[in-house]
Scaffold this motif. Structure first.
Motif, PDB file in Angstrom:
ATOM      1  N   GLU A 271       0.582  -1.222  -0.149  1.00  0.00           N
ATOM      2  CA  GLU A 271      -0.487   0.022   0.762  1.00  0.00           C
ATOM      3  C   GLU A 271       1.014   0.466   0.329  1.00  0.00           C
ATOM      4  O   GLU A 271       1.984   0.698   1.455  1.00  0.00           O
ATOM      5  CB  GLU A 271      -0.732  -0.073   1.332  1.00  0.00           C
ATOM      6  N   VAL A 272       0.959   2.056  -1.357  1.00  0.00           N
ATOM      7  CA  VAL A 272       1.103   3.843  -1.302  1.00  0.00           C
ATOM      8  C   VAL A 272       1.232   4.363   0.054  1.00  0.00           C
ATOM      9  O   VAL A 272      -0.391   4.714  -0.334  1.00  0.00           O
ATOM     10  CB  VAL A 272       1.192   4.177  -2.449  1.00  0.00           C
ATOM     11  N   GLY A 273       1.342   4.425   0.309  1.00  0.00           N
ATOM     12  CA  GLY A 273       0.303   5.626   1.890  1.00  0.00           C
ATOM     13  C   GLY A 273       0.440   5.547   2.713  1.00  0.00           C
ATOM     14  O   GLY A 273       0.114   5.815   4.285  1.00  0.00           O
ATOM     15  N   LYS A 274       1.094   3.650   3.001  1.00  0.00           N
ATOM     16  CA  LYS A 274       1.762   2.951   4.686  1.00  0.00           C
ATOM     17  C   LYS A 274       2.052   4.075   5.319  1.00  0.00           C
ATOM     18  O   LYS A 274       3.213   3.962   5.145  1.00  0.00           O
ATOM     19  CB  LYS A 274       1.374   1.802   4.079  1.00  0.00           C
ATOM     20  N   VAL A 275       1.985   3.566   6.838  1.00  0.00           N
ATOM     21  CA  VAL A 275       2.919   4.745   7.594  1.00  0.00           C
ATOM     22  C   VAL A 275       4.069   3.274   8.265  1.00  0.00           C
ATOM     23  O   VAL A 275       3.474   2.429   8.576  1.00  0.00           O
ATOM     24  CB  VAL A 275       2.071   5.390   8.667  1.00  0.00           C
TER      25      VAL A 275
ATOM     26  N   VAL B 170       6.020   8.074   5.786  1.00  0.00           N
ATOM     27  CA  VAL B 170       5.669   7.315   4.571  1.00  0.00           C
ATOM     28  C   VAL B 170       6.135   6.405   2.940  1.00  0.00           C
ATOM     29  O   VAL B 170       6.647   7.284   3.057  1.00  0.00           O
ATOM     30  CB  VAL B 170       4.394   8.930   4.630  1.00  0.00           C
TER      31      VAL B 170
ATOM     32  N   GLN C 250       5.960   5.690  -0.308  1.00  0.00           N
ATOM     33  CA  GLN C 250       6.441   6.553  -1.168  1.00  0.00           C
ATOM     34  C   GLN C 250       5.973   6.411  -2.523  1.00  0.00           C
ATOM     35  O   GLN C 250       5.214   6.020  -3.465  1.00  0.00           O
ATOM     36  CB  GLN C 250       6.864   8.186  -1.343  1.00  0.00           C
TER      37      GLN C 250
END
Length: 94
Positions: free
Chosen positions: A63-67, A84, A86
């Motif tokens: 998942e792009v945007g995963k912290v 995050v 990217q």
């Protein structure tokens, strides 16, 4: 959901570039770069354990945007960043 933590190590100047990156991959590391205002000099070349990254991201498309909390070991100190995800690049031939 549990917090994802990745350990990373700062790459030395000898570990930056195409050939050194290939060597790192053969040794089981993934070369990466951390960018941001909180990062010294604006960017920080790091290496991550490939096994640890696979365990956290899984084998599917991440998942792009995963912290992810990143603990960067700089030798004598440990820097912590909340990052995050990217971009992730996979080799489709492997």
């Amino acid at each position: 959901m549990t917090e994802q933590v990745l350990n990373a190590w700062v790459r030395s100047p000898q570990e930056i570039g195409t050939r050194p990156s290939r060597r790192l991959r053969r040794q089981g590391f993934i070369p990466a770069v951390v960018y941001g205002k909180a990062v010294p000099n604006g960017n920080l070349p790091i290496k991550l354990s490939a096994a640890e990254v696979r365990k956290i991201l899984g084998s599917t498309i991440p998942e792009v945007g995963k912290v992810v909390r990143l603990k960067v070991h700089t030798g004598d100190e440990v820097l912590e960043f909340e990052t995050v995800l990217q971009e992730v690049q996979w080799d489709p031939m492997k």
